[in-house]
Design a protein around this motif. Sequence first.
Motif, PDB file in Angstrom:
ATOM      1  N   GLY A   9      46.945  29.620  39.960  1.00 39.49           N
ATOM      2  CA  GLY A   9      46.606  31.497  39.475  1.00 39.49           C
ATOM      3  C   GLY A   9      46.156  31.958  38.734  1.00 39.49           C
ATOM      4  N   VAL A  10      46.073  31.660  37.754  1.00 39.16           N
ATOM      5  CA  VAL A  10      45.291  32.586  36.560  1.00 39.16           C
ATOM      6  C   VAL A  10      44.391  31.704  36.577  1.00 39.16           C
ATOM      7  CG1 VAL A  10      45.340  32.443  33.931  1.00 39.16           C
ATOM      8  CG2 VAL A  10      47.726  33.130  35.061  1.00 39.16           C
ATOM      9  N   ASN A  11      43.967  29.712  36.505  1.00 37.81           N
ATOM     10  CA  ASN A  11      42.859  30.593  36.475  1.00 37.81           C
ATOM     11  C   ASN A  11      41.441  30.540  37.504  1.00 37.81           C
ATOM     12  OD1 ASN A  11      43.988  27.827  34.010  1.00 37.81           O
ATOM     13  ND2 ASN A  11      44.319  26.671  34.934  1.00 37.81           N
ATOM     14  N   ALA A  12      42.047  30.432  38.274  1.00 39.17           N
ATOM     15  CA  ALA A  12      41.706  30.812  39.503  1.00 39.17           C
ATOM     16  C   ALA A  12      41.228  32.249  39.255  1.00 39.17           C
ATOM     17  CB  ALA A  12      42.410  30.899  41.124  1.00 39.17           C
ATOM     18  N   ALA A  13      41.501  32.992  39.143  1.00 41.88           N
ATOM     19  CA  ALA A  13      41.798  34.449  38.562  1.00 41.88           C
ATOM     20  C   ALA A  13      40.247  34.884  37.207  1.00 41.88           C
ATOM     21  CB  ALA A  13      42.519  35.136  38.313  1.00 41.88           C
ATOM     22  N   GLN A  14      40.193  33.587  36.259  1.00 45.83           N
ATOM     23  CA  GLN A  14      39.701  33.632  35.348  1.00 45.83           C
ATOM     24  C   GLN A  14      38.164  33.360  35.684  1.00 45.83           C
ATOM     25  OE1 GLN A  14      41.746  30.745  33.328  1.00 45.83           O
ATOM     26  NE2 GLN A  14      42.823  33.458  31.606  1.00 45.83           N
ATOM     27  N   ALA A  15      38.290  32.212  36.763  1.00 45.55           N
ATOM     28  CA  ALA A  15      37.298  31.643  37.411  1.00 45.55           C
ATOM     29  C   ALA A  15      36.382  32.358  38.615  1.00 45.55           C
ATOM     30  CB  ALA A  15      37.352  30.044  38.264  1.00 45.55           C
ATOM     31  N   LEU A  16      37.683  33.562  38.843  1.00 47.05           N
ATOM     32  CA  LEU A  16      36.637  34.474  40.321  1.00 47.05           C
ATOM     33  C   LEU A  16      36.063  35.554  39.424  1.00 47.05           C
ATOM     34  CD1 LEU A  16      36.954  35.249  42.981  1.00 47.05           C
ATOM     35  CD2 LEU A  16      38.722  36.404  42.402  1.00 47.05           C
ATOM     36  N   VAL A  17      35.996  36.008  38.676  1.00 45.64           N
ATOM     37  CA  VAL A  17      35.453  36.826  37.338  1.00 45.64           C
ATOM     38  C   VAL A  17      33.922  36.008  37.501  1.00 45.64           C
ATOM     39  CG1 VAL A  17      34.488  37.680  35.448  1.00 45.64           C
ATOM     40  CG2 VAL A  17      37.116  38.271  36.295  1.00 45.64           C
ATOM     41  N   SER A  18      33.647  35.135  36.441  1.00 51.03           N
ATOM     42  CA  SER A  18      32.759  34.014  36.583  1.00 51.03           C
ATOM     43  C   SER A  18      31.869  34.052  37.966  1.00 51.03           C
ATOM     44  CB  SER A  18      32.847  32.589  36.062  1.00 51.03           C
ATOM     45  OG  SER A  18      31.043  31.961  36.030  1.00 51.03           O
ATOM     46  N   GLU A  19      32.364  33.178  38.849  1.00 56.76           N
ATOM     47  CA  GLU A  19      31.800  33.386  40.327  1.00 56.76           C
ATOM     48  C   GLU A  19      31.159  34.361  41.188  1.00 56.76           C
ATOM     49  OE1 GLU A  19      30.511  30.801  42.187  1.00 56.76           O
ATOM     50  OE2 GLU A  19      31.433  29.671  40.266  1.00 56.76           O
ATOM     51  N   VAL A  20      31.838  35.634  40.755  1.00 59.12           N
ATOM     52  CA  VAL A  20      31.711  36.563  41.643  1.00 59.12           C
ATOM     53  C   VAL A  20      30.379  37.241  40.306  1.00 59.12           C
ATOM     54  CG1 VAL A  20      32.439  39.648  41.982  1.00 59.12           C
ATOM     55  CG2 VAL A  20      33.306  37.432  42.368  1.00 59.12           C
ATOM     56  N   SER A  21      30.535  37.551  39.501  1.00 54.60           N
ATOM     57  CA  SER A  21      29.072  37.674  39.009  1.00 54.60           C
ATOM     58  C   SER A  21      28.014  37.091  39.510  1.00 54.60           C
ATOM     59  CB  SER A  21      29.439  37.049  37.961  1.00 54.60           C
ATOM     60  OG  SER A  21      30.189  38.086  36.978  1.00 54.60           O
ATOM     61  N   LYS A  22      28.366  35.310  39.842  1.00 53.31           N
ATOM     62  CA  LYS A  22      27.105  34.805  40.042  1.00 53.31           C
ATOM     63  C   LYS A  22      26.976  34.904  41.795  1.00 53.31           C
ATOM     64  CE  LYS A  22      28.742  30.705  37.597  1.00 53.31           C
ATOM     65  NZ  LYS A  22      28.828  29.453  37.319  1.00 53.31           N
ATOM     66  N   LEU A  23      27.539  35.425  42.739  1.00 55.22           N
ATOM     67  CA  LEU A  23      27.543  35.804  43.671  1.00 55.22           C
ATOM     68  C   LEU A  23      26.098  37.520  43.888  1.00 55.22           C
ATOM     69  CD1 LEU A  23      27.878  35.631  46.588  1.00 55.22           C
ATOM     70  CD2 LEU A  23      30.042  36.580  46.481  1.00 55.22           C
ATOM     71  N   ARG A  24      26.825  37.852  42.823  1.00 59.68           N
ATOM     72  CA  ARG A  24      26.035  39.313  42.591  1.00 59.68           C
ATOM     73  C   ARG A  24      24.624  38.922  42.007  1.00 59.68           C
ATOM     74  NH1 ARG A  24      27.281  41.714  37.639  1.00 59.68           N
ATOM     75  NH2 ARG A  24      26.137  40.367  37.035  1.00 59.68           N
ATOM     76  N   ASP A  25      23.908  38.253  41.431  1.00 59.63           N
ATOM     77  CA  ASP A  25      22.982  37.611  41.033  1.00 59.63           C
ATOM     78  C   ASP A  25      22.465  36.543  42.178  1.00 59.63           C
ATOM     79  OD1 ASP A  25      23.687  38.348  38.408  1.00 59.63           O
ATOM     80  OD2 ASP A  25      24.027  36.465  37.562  1.00 59.63           O
TER      81      ASP A  25
END
Length: 114
Positions: free
Chosen positions: A53-69
């Motif tokens: 869950g910690v790893n997924a939460a950390q990756a989520l921050v990056s992916e959400v930024s890429k989705l926004r971009d």
Amino acid sequence: MLRLTPWGMRRMTQEHRLPALTAAERDFLHHYLRVIELLGRINPAAAEHTYGGVNAAQALVSEVSKLRDALTLMHQRGETEIHKEPLTRALRMLDAEARIQRLSLPPDPGSAAG
């Protein structure tokens, strides 16, 4: 034509080809599905270990930024509308329903009729 999928190689037929999408739409779908996958790994009703869950939460921050971009780029290029039909077809072909299912709660065993 053979195409590598997350489940291995499979022959692509006319009915299995993704609809024509712009590069920005493909990025949008890719990052959208990745966000769903990561949320599924964090789902308290499905997760088993905190480390994953910690790893997924950390990756989520990056992916959400890429989705926004990806969405920002679509807008900047004049792609102001989301074309639901081809995107929905693509999501179905990419097995989005199974990924989204991981976000759901399991059935309540106490609510079974009997």
